[in-house]
Design an enzyme around this catalytic site. Structure first.
Site, mmCIF file in Angstrom:
data_model
loop_
_atom_site.group_PDB
_atom_site.id
_atom_site.type_symbol
_atom_site.label_atom_id
_atom_site.label_comp_id
_atom_site.label_asym_id
_atom_site.label_seq_id
_atom_site.Cartn_x
_atom_site.Cartn_y
_atom_site.Cartn_z
ATOM 1 N N LYS A 30 0.835 -1.205 0.000
ATOM 2 C CA LYS A 30 0.000 0.000 0.000
ATOM 3 C C LYS A 30 0.870 1.257 0.000
ATOM 4 C CE LYS A 30 -3.749 -2.313 2.531
ATOM 5 N NZ LYS A 30 -4.392 -2.503 3.855
ATOM 6 N N GLN B 71 -3.774 -1.329 10.002
ATOM 7 C CA GLN B 71 -3.762 -2.627 9.329
ATOM 8 C C GLN B 71 -4.351 -3.686 10.254
ATOM 9 O OE1 GLN B 71 -2.859 -3.269 6.088
ATOM 10 N NE2 GLN B 71 -3.598 -5.350 6.470
ATOM 11 N N ASP C 148 -10.282 3.426 5.130
ATOM 12 C CA ASP C 148 -10.694 2.016 5.050
ATOM 13 C C ASP C 148 -12.222 1.860 5.122
ATOM 14 O OD1 ASP C 148 -8.541 0.387 4.555
ATOM 15 O OD2 ASP C 148 -7.965 0.171 6.665
#
Lengths: 324, 324
Positions: A77, A121, A144
Site C-alpha cells: 500500500k 492494518q 478504510d
C-alpha cells in the site's frame, strides 16, 4: 502449430490464460491492468490538485506487531502511495502496544492537519479491540471505511468511504460494462468489510447520494445449503465470491455469459507439491461458461490498493472542502 | 350447516378469517395478540424495574405539523406507552418550525436525564432535513433506530435500537417458531427503515452481539423483473413484503407452507365503493398455500408500537447502566 510452439517457449501464466479465454469466449477482467489505469487517473488528479496550490495528499498506516502478511500488505500500500504521488508513512508499533496507546497514536493523527488518511492494518493483536481502534479514527480520515459512522452512511447510501475491496469489485463491474440494473447478483460471503458492503452497494437505489446499482441481490453464506447456492448461482448474472473456499463455484453452477468476480485468496499446494494462490472459483472450468471472469491473482487483489489511493485523495479533497 | 349458519350470524372479519384459515391449513399470525403478549411482558418488566427503585421509563415524541396520519400514529404510540406504564409526552411544533428549532428541542431532550427515548415522527416538513433531525437525537435515546451510528451498529450486528417495524417482523417470525437458519428469505422492498434492516437481521450470523438469523436473503425491489421476483418467491421459505403494491404477492408465487409477512398498508376502495385497508399480499388466495400468514390489518401494524415500547424500556435500562 508454430505459433503454439512459440507460445510454449514463453510460458507466461497470463499469456496462457488470455489465450485460453479468448478461445473459450470468456472475457478476462484484468484487475492488474484496470488498477493501473485507475492509479494513472489518480496520479493525474493529484497533479491537478497540487497545481491548484494544495499540498500532496498524505496517508499514514499503523502496523501493530510483526504479522508477515500484514507487513507485506502495508508495504504494498505504501509503495503504491509513493508511486502515485501520495506522501506515506508507516507507524510500526510493537505487538505489546496497548489499545489505549494505539488510540492515542490515532488521536494524534486525527488532529494532525498534514494527515488526510489513516489506516490501521488489521488484524490487530488479540488484546486490542478491532472495533474500538476502527472507531477511534476520525470518520473524515477513515480511508478504510470501517468506522461505525461510515458503515451507517454506507447502509443508507450517503457519500462515504467505501471499504477498498468492495469498491474495487464495483469498479471492476463498472469498467467491464457489465449491466446491473434489474440483474440477479449472488454474493457469497457476508463479511462486514467485503461481502456486506458489496451487497449494500449493488442492491440499492441509483438515485441515492452514494448511488446504488439496482440489482436483485442474494446474500449466501456458510448456512446456505449447497443445492440452494447452486440454484441461486445458476440464475445469477453476476456472482461475487469472497469465502476462502477453494472451488466453491464450479462450472455447472454458472449461467452461460455470467460475470464472475473472485475475491478469494487461498494458498494451496499443487499436485506437484508447489504452493499456489487460487480463488474461490474453479477458474479453468468456469472460463468455459462465464462471460466475464477475474483471475486470482491479478483480479480483485490489485484493485484494493488502487481504491485505497482513491479514498485517500477523496479524504484530502474533503478535508479542504470542510475547512472552507 | 348449522354451525356455518351460526357463523354467518356473527360476521366478525377476524372470526371469518380464522375459520377460513383453519380450513385451509394456514396458520394466521395474529399480530394483535402477539403484540399484546409482548406489551404484557414489557409491563411486567417495567414493574420489576421500578421495584428496584428506578423511575418510570419516559418516551417523548416530537410531532411537527398537522399531518393527520402522523397525528394518529403518535397518538397510538403515546396511548400504548401510557397503558404499559411508560411516561409519555408529545411535543407539538407548528409546520413552520425551522430545522434548527427542532434540533434545539431535540438537544434539550438529549440533555434531560428524565427522558429515556426520543422519537421524531416522520415525515418532517419539506424544509427540514429528515437526516439532520434523526442524527440530532442522542444515539442512546434513539428508540426509532434511525441515527446514523445506530444504522452502522445494525449493519455490523452490534447491539443497537433496531427500527421498530423491522424488529416487529423478526419477533413475529420468532414467536411463530418459523425456522430461519439456512432458509430462503425474500424481502420485497429496500427502504432504509423496514426492508433493509430486516434483510440485515435475517442474513447475518447468529453469533454476533446483535444475533442474526442465518437465512439466505434475497432483496427484491422496483427493478426486479416480475418473472424473476416470482422465481425467487417460489423458492422462498419466508416472504416479507413492504412495497405498497396491492396484490404484489399472488398464490402462484408462493411455495406451499411458506411464511408470509405482509408489511404493506394500502388504502383501497372495494367493489362496493367502501374504503378498505389491505397489504401487499392477495390474502384470501395466498392463505390457500401459505403455512403462516399475517393479516392486514392486525399483523405487523400492532407490532411496531409494541417494539417501540421494547426499545424505550431498553433505553431506560441502558441509560442507568451507562451511568454506573
Amino acid at each position: 502449430m508454430i505459433i503454439f510452439k512459440h507460445a510454449m517457449k514463453i510460458p507466461s501464466a497470463l499469456y496462457q490464460m488470455k489465450r485460453n479465454l479468448s478461445s473459450k469466449g470468456s472475457k478476462l477482467i484484468d484487475g492488474k491492468k484496470i488498477s493501473q489505469e485507475i492509479q494513472k487517473e489518480i496520479r493525474v488528479e493529484i497533479d491537478a490538485w497540487m497545481n491548484k496550490g494544495h499540498r500532496r495528499p498524505c496517508l499514514i498506516a499503523i502496523l501493530v506487531g510483526e504479522n508477515p502478511a500484514s507487513q507485506k500488505y502495508v508495504h504494498n500500500k505504501m509503495k503504491a502511495a509513493k508511486d502515485i504521488g501520495i506522501t506515506s508513512k508507516t507507524i510500526k508499533l510493537p505487538n505489546t502496544t496497548t489499545e489505549s496507546e494505539i488510540i492515542e497514536e490515532i488521536k494524534r493523527l486525527n488532529e494532525d492537519s498534514s494527515v488526510d488518511g489513516i489506516l490501521v492494518q488489521l488484524p490487530v493483536p488479540e488484546h486490542v479491540s478491532e472495533r474500538n481502534v476502527c472507531n477511534a479514527v476520525d470518520p473524515h480520515k477513515d480511508v478504510d471505511g470501517f468506522h461505525i459512522t461510515n458503515m451507517g452512511r454506507l447502509a443508507i447510501n450517503l457519500d462515504t468511504f467505501v471499504p477498498a475491496t468492495a469498491l474495487g469489485v464495483i469498479e471492476l463491474i463498472k469498467r467491464s460494462q457489465v449491466p446491473t440494473l434489474g440483474k440477479n447478483v449472488v454474493v457469497c460471503g457476508r463479511s462486514k468489510n467485503v461481502g456486506l458492503p458489496i451487497a449494500l452497494l449493488l442492491h440499492s437505489d441509483a438515485r441515492n447520494e452514494c448511488p446504488g446499482h439496482e440489482a436483485t441481490v442474494t446474500i449466501c453464506h456458510r448456512h446456505t445449503p449447497p443445492e440452494e447456492l447452486s440454484c441461486f448461482t445458476k440464475r445469477a448474472d453476476i456472482i461475487i465470491t469472497a469465502t476462502g473456499i477453494v472451488n466453491l463455484i464450479k462450472a455447472d453452477m454458472v449461467k452461460p455469459g455470467a460475470c464472475i468476480i473472485d475475491v478469494g485468496i487461498n494458498r494451496i499446494m499443487t499436485e506437484e507439491g508447489k504452493p499456489k494462490i487460487v480463488g474461490d472459483v474453479d477458474f479453468e472450468a468456469v472460463c468455459e461458461v462465464a462471460g466475464h471472469i477475474t483471475p486470482v491473482p491479478g483480479g480483485v487483489g490489485p484493485m484494493t490498493v488502487a481504491m485505497l489511493m482513491f479514498n485517500t485523495l477523496k479524504a484530502a479533497k474533503n478535508l479542504v472542502k470542510n475547512q472552507q
